[in-house]
Design an enzyme around this catalytic site. Structure first.
Site, PDB file in Angstrom:
ATOM      1  N   GLN A  96      -4.934  -1.631   9.265  1.00 36.75           N
ATOM      2  CA  GLN A  96      -4.894  -2.973   8.677  1.00 36.75           C
ATOM      3  C   GLN A  96      -5.551  -3.989   9.611  1.00 36.75           C
ATOM      4  O   GLN A  96      -5.236  -4.049  10.798  1.00 36.75           O
ATOM      5  CB  GLN A  96      -3.427  -3.360   8.396  1.00 36.75           C
ATOM      6  CG  GLN A  96      -3.249  -4.662   7.651  1.00 36.75           C
ATOM      7  CD  GLN A  96      -3.778  -4.621   6.219  1.00 36.75           C
ATOM      8  OE1 GLN A  96      -3.815  -3.576   5.587  1.00 36.75           O
ATOM      9  NE2 GLN A  96      -4.193  -5.766   5.715  1.00 36.75           N
ATOM     10  N   ASP A 155     -11.274   2.780   3.635  1.00 37.08           N
ATOM     11  CA  ASP A 155     -11.709   1.382   3.534  1.00 37.08           C
ATOM     12  C   ASP A 155     -13.225   1.293   3.336  1.00 37.08           C
ATOM     13  O   ASP A 155     -13.740   0.240   2.955  1.00 37.08           O
ATOM     14  CB  ASP A 155     -11.385   0.639   4.839  1.00 37.08           C
ATOM     15  CG  ASP A 155     -10.069  -0.111   4.809  1.00 37.08           C
ATOM     16  OD1 ASP A 155      -9.728  -0.645   3.745  1.00 37.08           O
ATOM     17  OD2 ASP A 155      -9.402  -0.175   5.852  1.00 37.08           O
ATOM     18  N   LYS A 212       0.841  -1.207   0.000  1.00 42.32           N
ATOM     19  CA  LYS A 212       0.000   0.000   0.000  1.00 42.32           C
ATOM     20  C   LYS A 212       0.870   1.249   0.000  1.00 42.32           C
ATOM     21  O   LYS A 212       0.603   2.203  -0.749  1.00 42.32           O
ATOM     22  CB  LYS A 212      -0.957  -0.022   1.208  1.00 42.32           C
ATOM     23  CG  LYS A 212      -2.103  -1.012   1.007  1.00 42.32           C
ATOM     24  CD  LYS A 212      -2.886  -1.313   2.269  1.00 42.32           C
ATOM     25  CE  LYS A 212      -3.918  -2.402   1.973  1.00 42.32           C
ATOM     26  NZ  LYS A 212      -4.623  -2.911   3.151  1.00 42.32           N
TER      27      LYS A 212
HETATM   28  N1  GUN Z   1      -7.193  -6.826   5.746  1.00 44.74           N
HETATM   29  C1  GUN Z   1      -7.495  -7.551   4.647  1.00 44.74           C
HETATM   30  N2  GUN Z   1      -8.112  -6.784   3.725  1.00 44.74           N
HETATM   31  C2  GUN Z   1      -8.192  -5.548   4.251  1.00 44.74           C
HETATM   32  C3  GUN Z   1      -8.714  -4.312   3.775  1.00 44.74           C
HETATM   33  O1  GUN Z   1      -9.251  -4.188   2.675  1.00 44.74           O
HETATM   34  N3  GUN Z   1      -8.589  -3.261   4.615  1.00 44.74           N
HETATM   35  C4  GUN Z   1      -8.037  -3.365   5.847  1.00 44.74           C
HETATM   36  N4  GUN Z   1      -7.980  -2.279   6.597  1.00 44.74           N
HETATM   37  N5  GUN Z   1      -7.543  -4.487   6.323  1.00 44.74           N
HETATM   38  C5  GUN Z   1      -7.623  -5.567   5.526  1.00 44.74           C
END
Ligand code: GUN
Length: 280
Positions: free
Chosen positions: A94, A117, A50
């Site tokens: 995350q 998100d 990311k």
């Molecule tokens: N863990 C797995 N997929 C995601 C996501 O799309 N966003 C976040 N914040 N954590 C994740």
């Protein structure tokens, strides 16, 4: 005849190129803060990717790596600080978080207009009524792939397997908004195979390696595999048995290289949108 292979890497590159072009003309660069708590190796890889994705399109980004022992008060204090920080347009914490931290409380604490998100109840509610700024990254990535390949949900039987808040439920809403006739299946669905065989568009998000084989597929259907699993040899694979299903489907996403690369592109899309709204 073999299915069209939907190339998520290429579509992701296209989306990221469009974002980079817009960012080049912006005086204040969009900013994303990524928070990770603990040492989960998969999460660390996602977070690194990311941050790399941000750098490639010219965003400002910060990664906050907190120890496993972080208390809820400490994490909340960081989120409050990021909520108030003008350089930061998007905040992503995350998941999963270590067991002693309350995920729901953390999601609720992120300002809805920085919730890239789209997990906050305000944003999930907005999706329900079709009036949203952000879409959750995975279902948004699926919709963009369908669009790029000219596959419209309108007038189609769309079947979503999985009902998570992150993928299944919002995916169903988005297909419905595009005039699909949507069925949501899950672990208690009596005859999953029969339901899947009615699908013109099948989206699978169950987390079971190669669970959906050719027997589940209507000939010519579009098959979207959201799974990120490991096969018996430890190799990355999806929820769909790609080799058998590609002989029956009309179009199919591979794993890796299908939905996965789209999620970061959609995260960057949301962060750009947050920045545009903040600068209005
Ligand atoms: N863990 C797995 N997929 C995601 C996501 O799309 N966003 C976040 N914040 N954590 C994740």
């Amino acid at each position: 005849m073999s299915a069209i292979i939907i190339d998520g890497k290429a579509v992701s590159a296209k989306v990221r190129g469009e974002i980079a072009e817009k960012v080049a003309g912006m005086e204040k660069k969009p900013g994303l803060a990524v928070v990770i708590v603990g040492e989960d190796p998969a999460s660390k890889v996602y977070v690194r990717n990311k941050a790399k994705g941000c750098a490639e399109v010219g965003f400002y980004s910060e990664v906050h790596e907190l120890p496993e022992s972080t208390t809820e008060e400490e994490l909340m204090a960081l989120i409050d600080r990021l909520n108030a920080d003008e350089r930061i347009n998007g905040i992503l914490c995350q998941l999963p978080l270590p067991k002693h931290l309350n995920e729901k409380a953390v999601i609720d604490r992120i300002r809805p207009d920085k919730d890239v998100d789209a997990f906050h109840p305000v944003n999930t509610g907005k999706i329900m009524i079709g009036d949203y700024d952000f879409l959750p990254c995975t279902p948004a990535g699926v919709m963009r792939l369908l669009e790029e390949y000219g596959i419209s949900p309108e007038g189609k039987n769309c079947v979503v397997v999985g009902r998570s808040n992150i993928v299944g439920k919002p995916q169903a809403m988005l297909l419905l908004q595009k005039n699909g006739t949507v069925t949501v299946c899950h672990s208690r669905t009596p005859d999953l195979k029969a339901e899947c065989r009615r699908a013109d568009i099948l989206v699978v998000a169950i987390g079971k390696a190669k669970f959906i084989d050719a027997d589940y597929i209507k000939p010519g259907a579009t098959v979207i595999d959201v799974g990120m699993d490991r096969d018996e040899n430890g190799k990355l694979c999806g929820d769909v048995d790609f080799e058998s299903v590609k002989e029956v489907a009309g179009a199919i996403t591979p794993v890796p290289g299908g939905v996965g690369p789209m999620t970061i592109a959609m995260l960057l899309t949301n962060t750009l949108k947050a920045a545009e709204i903040a600068d209005k």
